[in-house]
Design an enzyme around this catalytic site. Structure first.
Site, PDB file in Angstrom:
ATOM      1  N   SER A   1       0.858  -1.177   0.000  1.00  0.00           N
ATOM      2  CA  SER A   1       0.000   0.000   0.000  1.00  0.00           C
ATOM      3  C   SER A   1       0.898   1.232   0.000  1.00  0.00           C
ATOM      4  O   SER A   1       2.094   1.143   0.330  1.00  0.00           O
ATOM      5  CB  SER A   1      -0.882  -0.003   1.253  1.00  0.00           C
TER       6      SER A   1
ATOM      7  N   TYR B   1      -2.416  -0.384  10.373  1.00  0.00           N
ATOM      8  CA  TYR B   1      -2.389  -0.712   8.949  1.00  0.00           C
ATOM      9  C   TYR B   1      -1.051  -0.313   8.335  1.00  0.00           C
ATOM     10  O   TYR B   1      -0.424  -1.098   7.606  1.00  0.00           O
ATOM     11  CB  TYR B   1      -3.540   0.008   8.252  1.00  0.00           C
TER      12      TYR B   1
END
Length: 279
Positions: free
Chosen positions: A148, A161
């Site tokens: 990501s 995250y």
């Protein structure tokens, strides 16, 4: 030219995409199937697996799906054994399954933190560990991790995250370092902001006709001045899964319209009339 293009074929390969009942995982699976691979996938419960199987059937794809929690090593081992029995040895693994919890760090419980780390980082470790022995024996294999932009950036409310995706970037490099000698390539895809049903509310026009504030923010940070489409990810996924990428290893490739290369502009300078919509 024809022989060269064969390097992009996945004919006869078995591709496992975790959490591929919908969303980006489904897009990767469709791309692999159209390139000749046999698709297998898992998800966390029967309802999601059945939903995925129904979607694949609509698309004309014969897929093998089963319930498997990627954070449970015994379940992962059982799933891999089922695949080997019913489909064949896994040649390609895409560690796609993931979750995010948007909670300020000081409000996040240890349990919530651990849940994100378990799914987004420990899960790829468990799944990769499960397929590596057969890849070593075969002398080839492809592992693709779902990184990501949070593998590089921090942002408010996503501490777990970002930590998991940063860790996944380093796991990608370490798998390359340990197992590259066996002709196993481990790379990662880092999507930017992608237009999906889940992100649709963030792209809706406001009652006065203006852009959603988050939509304006993302476009101002992206040279392409648009959100990505799931189709934007499919070509890279096939490339990284194919023999065409056999000398690419340990890399994270960002599909983000240029956002990781750009400091951004003042959102007030954006001209909505010149922006491309992807819906």
């Amino acid at each position: 030219m024809q022989d060269f293009l064969k390097n992009f074929s996945l004919e006869g390969k078995v591709a496992w995409i975790t959490g591929a009942s919908y969303g980006l995982g489904l897009a990767y699976a469709v791309a692999f199937a159209q390139s000749g691979a046999k698709v297998v996938f898992n998800d966390i419960n029967r309802e999601l697996v059945d939903k995925g199987l129904e979607e694949y059937k609509k698309l004309g794809i014969e897929a093998f799906g089963a319930v498997c929690d990627v954070t449970k090593e015994d379940q992962v081992k059982d799933f891999v054994a089922q695949v080997e029995k019913n489909v064949g040895t896994i040649d390609i693994l895409v560690n796609n399954a993931g979750i995010i919890k948007r909670i300020p760090m000081i409000d996040m419980t240890v349990e919530q933190w651990n849940q994100v780390i378990d799914v987004d980082l420990t899960g790829p470790f468990i799944c990769s560990k499960a397929v590596l022995p057969a890849m070593i024996e075969k002398g080839s294999g492809k592992i693709i991790n779902a990184c990501s932009m949070m593998s590089e950036f921090g942002r408010e409310t996503v501490s777990a995250y970002a930590a998991a995706k940063g860790g996944l970037k380093m796991l990608t490099r370490n798998i390359c370092s340990e197992y590259g000698q066996y002709n196993i390539q481990c790379n990662a895809i880092g999507p930017g902001y992608i237009a999906t049903p889940q992100t649709a509310p963030l792209r809706e026009k406001q009652p006065d006709g203006s852009m959603h504030p988050f939509d304006r923010f993302i476009r101002s940070k992206t040279p392409a001045q648009r959100w990505g489409k799931t189709e934007d990810l499919m070509g890279l996924a096939v490339f990284l899964a194919s023999p065409a990428s056999d000398f690419i290893n340990g890399q994270v490739i960002y599909i983000d319209g240029g956002i990781t290369a750009y400091i951004g502009q003042d959102p007030s300078n954006l001209d909505p009339s010149k922006m491309q919509d992807v819906d």
